[in-house]
Design a protein around this motif. Structure first.
Motif, PDB file in Angstrom:
ATOM      1  N   VAL A  26       0.831  -1.204   0.000  1.00 27.25           N
ATOM      2  CA  VAL A  26       0.000   0.000   0.000  1.00 27.25           C
ATOM      3  C   VAL A  26       0.866   1.255   0.000  1.00 27.25           C
ATOM      4  CG1 VAL A  26      -1.619   1.336   1.419  1.00 27.25           C
ATOM      5  CG2 VAL A  26      -2.030  -1.101   1.021  1.00 27.25           C
ATOM      6  N   ALA A  33      -5.028   2.061  -1.956  1.00 29.94           N
ATOM      7  CA  ALA A  33      -5.847   1.955  -0.753  1.00 29.94           C
ATOM      8  C   ALA A  33      -6.233   3.356  -0.301  1.00 29.94           C
ATOM      9  CB  ALA A  33      -5.072   1.236   0.353  1.00 29.94           C
ATOM     10  N   TRP A  42      -5.895   1.880   7.040  1.00 34.44           N
ATOM     11  CA  TRP A  42      -5.925   1.596   5.609  1.00 34.44           C
ATOM     12  C   TRP A  42      -7.042   0.623   5.275  1.00 34.44           C
ATOM     13  CZ3 TRP A  42      -3.280   4.482   2.339  1.00 34.44           C
ATOM     14  CH2 TRP A  42      -2.156   5.160   2.797  1.00 34.44           C
ATOM     15  N   VAL A  44      -8.601  -1.441   1.636  1.00 32.47           N
ATOM     16  CA  VAL A  44      -8.416  -1.768   0.225  1.00 32.47           C
ATOM     17  C   VAL A  44      -9.760  -2.255  -0.313  1.00 32.47           C
ATOM     18  CG1 VAL A  44      -7.226  -3.267  -1.423  1.00 32.47           C
ATOM     19  CG2 VAL A  44      -6.004  -2.408   0.589  1.00 32.47           C
TER      20      VAL A  44
END
Length: 73
Positions: A26, A33, A42, A44
């Motif tokens: 990421v 993300a 984070w 995704v």
């Protein structure tokens, strides 16, 4: 109903890698993300993860196609 977003732990589990490796993907921009919440965790998107997997399959096919058979592991 399936989830739209995955936590990095879920991404790591799906790819059979560590959470740290998922975080590195990421942070490098290789796996897009978003950060959400006050702590900036984070997430995704599931479709983005699937696109990443398909891209890696395509890259691997190309690599195998371009390497002589003697170089294959």
């Amino acid at each position: 109903m399936s989830r739209r977003f995955l936590e990095l732990a879920d991404v790591a589990d799906e790819l059979s890698i560590s959470v740290r490796q998922a975080y590195t993907l990421v942070r490098s921009g290789d796996l897009p993300a978003i950060q959400v919440g006050g702590r900036g965790q984070w997430r995704v998107e599931t479709t983005v993860l699937e696109e990443y997997i398909q891209r890696k399959y395509a890259e691997t096919r190309e690599m195998v196609r371009n390497r002589p058979a003697t170089e294959l592991d």
